[in-house]
Design a protein around this motif. Structure first.
Motif, short mmCIF file in Angstrom:
data_model
loop_
_atom_site.label_atom_id
_atom_site.label_comp_id
_atom_site.label_asym_id
_atom_site.label_seq_id
_atom_site.Cartn_x
_atom_site.Cartn_y
_atom_site.Cartn_z
N GLU A 1 20.51 39.00 19.85
CA GLU A 1 21.64 38.33 20.51
C GLU A 1 21.16 37.60 21.76
OE1 GLU A 1 24.61 39.09 19.00
OE2 GLU A 1 25.62 37.55 20.19
N ASN A 2 21.72 36.42 22.05
CA ASN A 2 21.47 35.77 23.34
C ASN A 2 22.81 35.25 23.87
OD1 ASN A 2 21.02 33.52 25.22
ND2 ASN A 2 18.83 33.82 24.82
N GLY A 3 23.36 34.20 23.24
CA GLY A 3 24.73 33.80 23.59
C GLY A 3 24.84 32.73 24.66
N THR A 4 23.70 32.40 25.32
CA THR A 4 23.75 31.33 26.34
C THR A 4 24.24 30.03 25.69
OG1 THR A 4 21.80 32.34 27.33
CG2 THR A 4 22.32 30.09 28.03
N GLY A 5 25.08 29.27 26.45
CA GLY A 5 25.60 28.01 25.91
C GLY A 5 24.48 27.00 25.73
#
Ligand SMILES: CCN(C(=O)c1cnc(C)nc1NCc1ccco1)[C@H]1CCCNC1
Length: 338
Positions: free
Chosen positions: A74-78
């Motif tokens: 998982e990372n999720g940064t835009g």
């Protein structure tokens, strides 16, 4: 022993001489994607399983499903990237990416929205940026840098061959770690990259026939393996098109196919060498039921300062001149393609 002696080939598909792409996998078990190996950008993105149902371009392409990969992190940064031709928005993930059989743990973007133009016309799913790390969005280490840090390549270079007719097989080749003598003849001529961190060089002029018409005082040329055509400042290209009698319509410049044989060559003066394109190189002749259509593979594109004004040399140039991108010496080499 390594059968490829420190070089890693990836065969490319040629779609109508305008799109060239190769297959990579992401995740475990492998999810396959067709990507453009693009020296004009430095990030990897592919469409996401979670893209919005309204994004048609997403739905007509392979999509990465993180829930199906046990090596997903998982990372999720835009993330968003704007090309002159379109916009990609999404978020970052990390997973195992395999290029030419080489696995790397890579941060990449899952695209949740792709602008319909131009990506509904894309035969590829995503883009694998082969640019320098300092142009990478979100400061992500690019794929080729991850591969270089494994110290398995004979040389810290990669080379690109694009075939000139779609029936040719293979449609092209990306070679990591060296150059492929099967695809060029003669010697390489090298040019220093202009400014650290971009695949661009100083061009000393553009001639039509024997007459120097543009960039006589010098200008910047970006060598972009991910662009189909050659682009130049709109005013220059429109003068060039007028010279060859090309008409602009909604899909680009076209010439009367009867005149193709008489068209002048267009020559790019790069690093003390003249790189000549004949009508064979810059006209795509399409036989259609309502008659033949002759497309000129030049486009006007005004890139705002400080980056522009620039010329972009794309696939039609690379198809004529086999290109080596040398990260060790920050230089680009051209040799006559076979
Ligand atoms: C990939 C995004 N690009 C395209 O020009 C582009 C857009 N849309 C379609 C449908 N195709 C494109 N390129 C096809 C192609 C493949 C290899 C040669 O050209 C550019 C954007 C700027 C950076 N460099 C890449």
């Amino acid at each position: 022993a390594d059968p490829n002696n420190g070089t890693v080939p990836t065969p490319l598909t040629n779609y109508l001489d305008t799109q060239y792409f190769g297959e990579i996998s992401i995740g475990s078990p492998a999810q396959m994607f067709n990507v453009v190996f693009d020296t004009g950008s430095a990030n990897l993105w592919v469409p996401s399983q979670s893209c919005s149902p309204f994004s048609t371009a997403c739905f007509t392409h392979n999509r990465y499903d993180s829930s199906q990969s046990h090596t997903h992190v998982e990372n999720g940064t835009g993330f968003s990237i704007n090309y002159a031709s379109g916009t990609i928005r999404g978020f970052l993930s990390e997973d195992v990416v395999v290029v030419g059989g080489l696995p790397v743990v890579q941060v990449f973007a899952e695209a949740t929205s792709l602008s319909a133009m131009p990506f509904i016309f894309a035969k590829f799913d995503g883009v694998l940026g082969m640019g320098y790390p300092n142009v990478a969005i979100d400061g992500i280490t690019p794929v080729f840098d991850q591969i270089m840090s494994q110290h398995i390549l004979k040389e810290e270079v990669f080379s690109i061959y694009y075939s000139r007719d779609p029936k040719h097989s293979p449609g092209g080749e990306l070679l990591l770690g060296g150059t492929d003598p099967n695809y060029y003849t003669g010697n390489f001529n090298y040019l220093e990259t202009r400014e650290m961190g971009k695949w661009e060089v100083t061009m000393k002029g553009v001639a039509v026939g024997v007459e120097m018409m543009f960039c006589a005082e010098g200008c910047t040329a970006v060598i972009d393996t991910g662009s189909s055509y050659i682009t130049g400042p709109a005013s220059s290209v429109s003068m060039l098109m007028k010279t060859i009698g090309a008409q602009l319509d909604e899909t680009g410049y076209k010439v009367n196919c009867e005149t193709v044989k008489m068209l002048p060559s267009v020559t790019f003066h790069l690093g003390g060498q003249d790189y000549c394109l004949t009508h064979e190189d810059y006209i795509i002749w399409q036989s259609q039921f309502e008659g033949d259509v002759c497309i000129v593979t030049f486009r006007g594109l005004d890139v705002p300062p400080p980056t522009g004004p620039i010329w972009i040399l794309g696939a039609n140039f690379i198809a004529r001149y086999y290109t080596e991108f040398d990260r060790r010496n920050n230089r680009i080499g051209f040799a006559a393609a076979v």
